[in-house]
Design a protein around this motif. Structure first.
Motif, PDB file in Angstrom:
ATOM      1  N   UNK A  10      58.809  24.908  78.954  1.00 48.15           N
ATOM      2  CA  UNK A  10      58.550  25.166  77.530  1.00 48.15           C
ATOM      3  C   UNK A  10      58.424  23.873  76.727  1.00 48.15           C
ATOM      4  N   UNK A  11      57.595  23.941  75.686  1.00 48.03           N
ATOM      5  CA  UNK A  11      57.413  22.797  74.799  1.00 48.03           C
ATOM      6  C   UNK A  11      58.629  22.608  73.893  1.00 48.03           C
ATOM      7  N   UNK A  12      59.159  23.723  73.406  1.00 47.51           N
ATOM      8  CA  UNK A  12      60.282  23.669  72.473  1.00 47.51           C
ATOM      9  C   UNK A  12      61.066  24.975  72.612  1.00 47.51           C
ATOM     10  N   UNK A  13      62.221  24.904  73.287  1.00 45.49           N
ATOM     11  CA  UNK A  13      63.030  26.109  73.481  1.00 45.49           C
ATOM     12  C   UNK A  13      63.683  26.521  72.156  1.00 45.49           C
ATOM     13  N   UNK A  14      63.683  27.823  71.827  1.00 48.22           N
ATOM     14  CA  UNK A  14      63.006  28.897  72.551  1.00 48.22           C
ATOM     15  C   UNK A  14      61.635  29.221  71.990  1.00 48.22           C
ATOM     16  N   UNK A  15      61.143  28.381  71.055  1.00 49.73           N
ATOM     17  CA  UNK A  15      60.045  28.806  70.197  1.00 49.73           C
ATOM     18  C   UNK A  15      58.668  28.664  70.825  1.00 49.73           C
ATOM     19  N   UNK A  16      58.390  27.548  71.486  1.00 48.43           N
ATOM     20  CA  UNK A  16      57.036  27.281  71.971  1.00 48.43           C
ATOM     21  C   UNK A  16      57.034  27.256  73.492  1.00 48.43           C
ATOM     22  N   UNK A  17      56.222  28.125  74.092  1.00 45.67           N
ATOM     23  CA  UNK A  17      56.183  28.242  75.551  1.00 45.67           C
ATOM     24  C   UNK A  17      54.779  27.929  76.053  1.00 45.67           C
ATOM     25  N   UNK A  18      54.693  27.706  77.366  1.00 43.10           N
ATOM     26  CA  UNK A  18      53.398  27.460  78.018  1.00 43.10           C
ATOM     27  C   UNK A  18      53.270  28.463  79.159  1.00 43.10           C
ATOM     28  N   UNK A  19      52.349  29.426  78.958  1.00 41.16           N
ATOM     29  CA  UNK A  19      52.237  30.533  79.907  1.00 41.16           C
ATOM     30  C   UNK A  19      50.786  30.784  80.271  1.00 41.16           C
ATOM     31  N   UNK A  20      50.583  31.161  81.512  1.00 39.04           N
ATOM     32  CA  UNK A  20      49.259  31.577  81.979  1.00 39.04           C
ATOM     33  C   UNK A  20      49.461  32.853  82.807  1.00 39.04           C
ATOM     34  N   UNK A  21      49.150  32.799  84.100  1.00 40.53           N
ATOM     35  CA  UNK A  21      49.387  33.940  84.980  1.00 40.53           C
ATOM     36  C   UNK A  21      50.895  34.165  85.071  1.00 40.53           C
ATOM     37  N   UNK A  64      50.080  32.005  69.747  1.00 39.60           N
ATOM     38  CA  UNK A  64      50.419  30.716  69.147  1.00 39.60           C
ATOM     39  C   UNK A  64      51.659  30.131  69.818  1.00 39.60           C
ATOM     40  N   UNK A  65      52.767  30.833  69.749  1.00 41.21           N
ATOM     41  CA  UNK A  65      54.003  30.338  70.363  1.00 41.21           C
ATOM     42  C   UNK A  65      54.096  30.716  71.836  1.00 41.21           C
ATOM     43  N   UNK A  66      53.427  31.817  72.232  1.00 43.69           N
ATOM     44  CA  UNK A  66      53.535  32.355  73.591  1.00 43.69           C
ATOM     45  C   UNK A  66      54.992  32.635  73.959  1.00 43.69           C
ATOM     46  N   UNK A  67      55.775  33.012  72.953  1.00 46.53           N
ATOM     47  CA  UNK A  67      57.203  33.184  73.188  1.00 46.53           C
ATOM     48  C   UNK A  67      57.483  34.472  73.955  1.00 46.53           C
ATOM     49  N   UNK A  68      57.465  35.597  73.281  1.00 45.12           N
ATOM     50  CA  UNK A  68      57.869  36.848  73.924  1.00 45.12           C
ATOM     51  C   UNK A  68      56.706  37.500  74.665  1.00 45.12           C
ATOM     52  N   UNK A  69      57.015  38.056  75.839  1.00 44.65           N
ATOM     53  CA  UNK A  69      56.032  38.833  76.599  1.00 44.65           C
ATOM     54  C   UNK A  69      56.172  40.326  76.350  1.00 44.65           C
ATOM     55  N   UNK A  91      78.514  33.322  75.086  1.00 43.58           N
ATOM     56  CA  UNK A  91      77.874  32.201  74.405  1.00 43.58           C
ATOM     57  C   UNK A  91      76.533  32.628  73.820  1.00 43.58           C
ATOM     58  N   UNK A  92      76.017  31.789  72.931  1.00 41.59           N
ATOM     59  CA  UNK A  92      74.805  32.123  72.189  1.00 41.59           C
ATOM     60  C   UNK A  92      73.552  31.999  73.045  1.00 41.59           C
ATOM     61  N   UNK A  93      73.495  31.027  73.925  1.00 38.03           N
ATOM     62  CA  UNK A  93      72.295  30.860  74.727  1.00 38.03           C
ATOM     63  C   UNK A  93      71.244  30.044  74.013  1.00 38.03           C
ATOM     64  N   UNK A  94      70.322  29.479  74.785  1.00 38.14           N
ATOM     65  CA  UNK A  94      69.224  28.689  74.212  1.00 38.14           C
ATOM     66  C   UNK A  94      67.971  29.542  74.017  1.00 38.14           C
ATOM     67  N   UNK A  95      67.685  30.434  74.962  1.00 36.43           N
ATOM     68  CA  UNK A  95      66.537  31.322  74.824  1.00 36.43           C
ATOM     69  C   UNK A  95      66.880  32.514  73.940  1.00 36.43           C
ATOM     70  N   UNK A  96      68.016  33.143  74.237  1.00 41.96           N
ATOM     71  CA  UNK A  96      68.430  34.324  73.480  1.00 41.96           C
ATOM     72  C   UNK A  96      69.216  33.883  72.254  1.00 41.96           C
ATOM     73  N   UNK A  97      68.549  33.158  71.394  1.00 41.97           N
ATOM     74  CA  UNK A  97      69.209  32.477  70.279  1.00 41.97           C
ATOM     75  C   UNK A  97      69.904  33.445  69.333  1.00 41.97           C
ATOM     76  N   UNK A  98      69.343  34.629  69.126  1.00 39.47           N
ATOM     77  CA  UNK A  98      69.879  35.566  68.151  1.00 39.47           C
ATOM     78  C   UNK A  98      70.763  36.642  68.781  1.00 39.47           C
TER      79      UNK A  98
END
Length: 807
Positions: A294-305, A686-691, A159-166
């Motif tokens: 996340x604010x908007x999967x997979x594009x906008x994330x909320x990350x700190x430590x 901005x998006x805090x998407x990929x680490x 399947x395509x997945x929600x996070x691994x969209x591509x």
């Protein structure tokens, strides 16, 4: 590098077999199951040998779309290398080290992506599941269909997945429908089928593409341990036993989960071995870090430590497996997702039924491009050491069969990202095979408009006009560091087509006019907060006049002029330089300049909006000397201008160094990432998407080129400038690889504040030292050229030309 004999052998094998035959499942004997974005097929061969010899046992293999090659149950290779344009590749794999006397089982698991879904966007497909294989092992000719048995795999859903969209790599697998012992010698494959070949059934669908030898080495396959147990739902289970190689028993009717810590973010194949546990369900969730919802999967994330498992959670697409319960201690039931996963943490969840399950092991096999690293850097700064190490790790995680933007989300090769990554790798290694592959990938993607695609290879076209200019700069970098004229000459026509696209879009007042973006064309510049809602695109006004694109075009013209000159196309080089000079004069006195603010606007109206316009004014040569120094010093400190992100930090730092504004180079954003416990560099703020995004690995160029001061001054590193930048460090040392051998530099600060520099280089490389260098001494050495000199406390005399050092 491949030996000439192996290259000749590969070419001979493939020249005899262009176009097939490929192996397919015979028509009417089995039907591919409904399996989402892809279907799966297994091939199995028995080969008998005497005592394994020292001669290579080579197998030539390709697949539509992916394969995993196993010998006697061990994963030996995964591929093939992603197709480039219309060219597909056949891999050469030496399986000799995995063979044993007597009977051996060669197993090939083939994944075929559908043409009606995205699947893995970077992987071409024809929609005809199949495999090509050649080679004679023992007395068995693997090119003969009779050597093989095959069947479609049932109970496996991709399947395509929600996070691994591509990516389209997530799996749901029913172990009760699987044949777990298919790689064992005692397996009964009587119900399997002898494969058909292309010429044994009526032609249908897309024809098989031509094949070429794999242009890059195979990926690493390195077992690595689990470092720690981060969190678990069952305190009564000692999950640390996994780290000691001991099994764990899961009671009946239990829902148990554990978060396993790999220590650093990596790309690795996952494998799980279990005994019993019929009907139990397993979920494996790979995640880059702990984060808030996340604010908007997979594009906008909320990350700190990134390690905060108390206030954060793991968000990823799980792989799901239903245990059949047929595994034993001697022959456990093994589940391994087909493709590698990107993670620092893996959440393992096991939900048992009335039957207990025993987890024998969970194994990690790290994989990336096998870059032979010889470049190095060390200094008196502990922080710089960390920046270097994290940069290397990030780069390797984004190097597989191509360079990649982010291995967790996309695994796509974008031209802007790749230009940076290629440059970084050139400071680590003389292996440029992945760079050559990237240059060719983008050339093959050329469009009739003149543009190359922004990402290639890709089954879904996308065009970011500025990225075609980055591709030209990538070639110019390759000329400087490698200098292969016959190779470079192949791209002159495509370079001219790219430049023609921008020439055709010039307004009389000297602006590149950008077309409106749509689903295919995107005028992206940078992930900066001011351009969040426009997805990285500056405001271009009603005429869509694009100052940044204009400056980038001028810079690309100058890069193209150097490329053409290197290829002996002097007339073309003069034409490109003349076009750059003419446009430079128009822009200098044109509407892009705001007289009141003393900045360049992003367009022909309004107020100045970005650091980017000022940066590109310097990189293009539109602003030079003291004016460039003043412009950038003011711009990077101006809070009213949109700042550059990690994506454009390489260009910004190059511009600052070029403008002699080194004091404005700021590593605090990278130090902030370390403080948040990242082990690889993030994509953006901005998006805090990929680490994990290697355009942030800027230290890999900056430290060797500016702190050590080593840069090429002639095509193919035939000459080198040795010009250490002003620095507060007490000492620095390192090695820069070149095609002629390494250049070693070390310097240390004296009590007076001056710096004593020692350079050791191959004698064939001409050296140029700063004009301010004094006490220059050349020391006799066998096979090397060693020079010492002293730089005054103020650094070099910035406005004076460099003086060539006489050999």
């Amino acid at each position: 590098m491949k030996s000439p004999e192996l290259v000749q052998e590969e070419q001979t094998v493939l020249s005899q077999d262009l176009g097939g035959p490929w192996f397919e499942l015979p028509a009417g004997t089995d039907e591919p199951p409904s399996s989402g974005v892809a279907s799966s097929m297994k091939f199995r061969a028995r080969v008998t040998i005497g005592s394994p010899g020292t001669d290579p046992a080579r197998v030539y293999i390709s697949a539509d779309s992916r394969y995993r090659l196993m010998v006697n149950g061990a994963l030996v290779a995964a591929g093939p290398a992603k197709p480039s344009g219309r060219t597909w590749f056949a891999d050469t794999v030496d399986i000799g080290a995995h063979l044993i006397p007597g009977e051996n089982i060669i197993g090939i698991d083939v994944l075929s992506y559908s043409t009606s879904s995205l699947g893995n966007v970077s992987v071409q497909r024809t929609g005809r599941p199949g495999m090509l294989v050649r080679g004679i092992i023992g007395e068995t000719d693997l090119s003969e269909p009779a050597a093989w048995k095959c069947r479609f795999v049932h109970g496996r859903h991709f399947r395509q997945g929600r996070n691994t969209l591509f990516l389209g790599i997530q799996e749901s697998t029913d172990g009760t429908a699987s044949e777990h012992d298919w790689l064992q010698t005692g397996f009964d494959d009587a119900a399997w089928h002898v494969p058909a070949t292309d010429n044994q059934q009526p032609f249908s669908g897309t024809p098989r593409p031509p094949l070429a030898p794999r242009p890059i080495p195979h990926l690493t396959l390195e077992p690595v341990p689990i470092i720690d147990v981060k969190a678990s739902s069952e305190p009564g289970i000692d999950w640390s036993r996994l780290m000691r190689g001991e099994p764990i028993d899961i009671r009946p009717n239990t829902d148990a989960s554990v978060d396993l810590d790999a220590g650093v973010l990596m790309t690795a194949f996952l494998s799980l071995a279990v005994e019993s546990g019929q009907g139990a369900r397993v979920e494996l969730t790979a995640a880059e870090c702990y984060e808030q919802p996340p604010t908007d999967l997979p594009w906008l994330r909320r990350k700190a430590d990134r390690t905060d498992h108390i206030n954060g959670d793991l968000y990823g697409d799980p792989d799901q497996y239903l245990i059949s319960g047929t595994g034993t201690q001697e022959a456990p039931e093994v589940y391994s997702p087909f493709w590698f996963r990107t993670f620092r943490y893996v959440r393992l969840r096991i939900t048992t039924t009335d039957t207990p399950a025993r987890l024998q092991s969970i194994n990690l096999t790290r994989t990336h491009y096998p870059l032979a690293i010889t470049g190095s850097f060390a200094s008196s700064s502990e922080v710089y050491g960390k920046l270097w190490d994290v940069s290397v790790r990030t780069l390797l995680n984004c190097m597989h069969e191509t360079f990649e933007d982010c291995p967790f989300y996309e695994q796509l090769q974008y031209a802007m990202d790749t230009r940076s990554q290629a440059l970084f790798s050139l400071h680590l290694s003389t292996d440029d095979r992945l760079i050559r592959r990237a240059i060719e990938d983008f050339a093959a993607s050329g469009n009739p408009t003149g543009l190359t695609e922004s990402r290639s290879p890709s089954v879904e076209p996308q065009f970011i006009p500025g990225f075609s200019l980055y591709w030209i700069r990538m070639i110019a970098d390759h000329v400087s560091y490698v200098g292969d004229r016959p190779y470079t000459e192949r791209f002159i026509g495509r370079i001219d087509a790219v430049l023609g696209y921008f020439k055709d879009r010039l307004s009389p007042d000297g602006f590149v006019i950008s077309a409106e973006g749509d689903g295919v064309l995107w005028n992206f510049v940078d992930w900066t907060e001011a351009w969040r809602t426009s997805r990285g695109v500056p405001e271009l006004g009603p005429r869509r006049t694009n100052t940044i694109a204009t400056f980038m075009y001028i810079a690309a013209l100058r890069s193209a002029a150097s490329i053409a000159g290197f290829c002996g196309r002097d007339g073309l080089a003069r034409e490109y330089a003349s076009r750059a000079d003419t446009l430079t004069e128009i822009v200098r006195r044109g509407a892009a300049w705001d007289e009141n603010a003393s900045y360049y606007r992003d367009s022909d109206g309004g107020t100045p909006q970005s650091v980017h316009a000022q940066m590109w004014a310097v990189l293009s040569g539109v602003v030079q000397g003291g004016a460039a120094t003043d412009l950038l010093r003011r711009a990077v400190a101006d809070k009213h201008l949109a700042p550059c992100s990690y994506a454009t930090a390489l260009d910004l730092f190059d511009a600052l160094r070029h403008a002699h504004a080194d004091e404005r180079i700021d590593w605090k954003p990278w130090e902030d990432m370390l403080a948040l416990n990242l082990t690889t560099w993030a994509e953006d703020t901005v998006s805090l998407r990929s680490d994990c995004h290697a355009w942030g690995s800027v230290p890999l160029q900056h430290f060797p080129r500016y702190i050590l001061g080593v840069s090429p001054a002639g095509a193919g590193f035939t000459n080198s400038v040795i010009d250490p930048a002003p620095s507060d460090l007490d000492w620095a040392e390192g090695t820069v690889p070149t095609p002629h051998g390494p250049i070693n530099v070390q310097w240390k600060r004296t009590a007076s504040g001056s710096r004593e520099v020692t350079v050791s280089a191959p004698p064939v490389i001409g050296l140029t030292l700063p004009d301010a260098a004094s006490a220059i001494t050349e020391h006799p050495a066998t096979g090397r050229r060693t020079v010492t000199f002293t730089l005054p406390p103020a650094g070099r005399t910035l406005q004076k030309p460099l003086a060539a050092l006489t050999k």
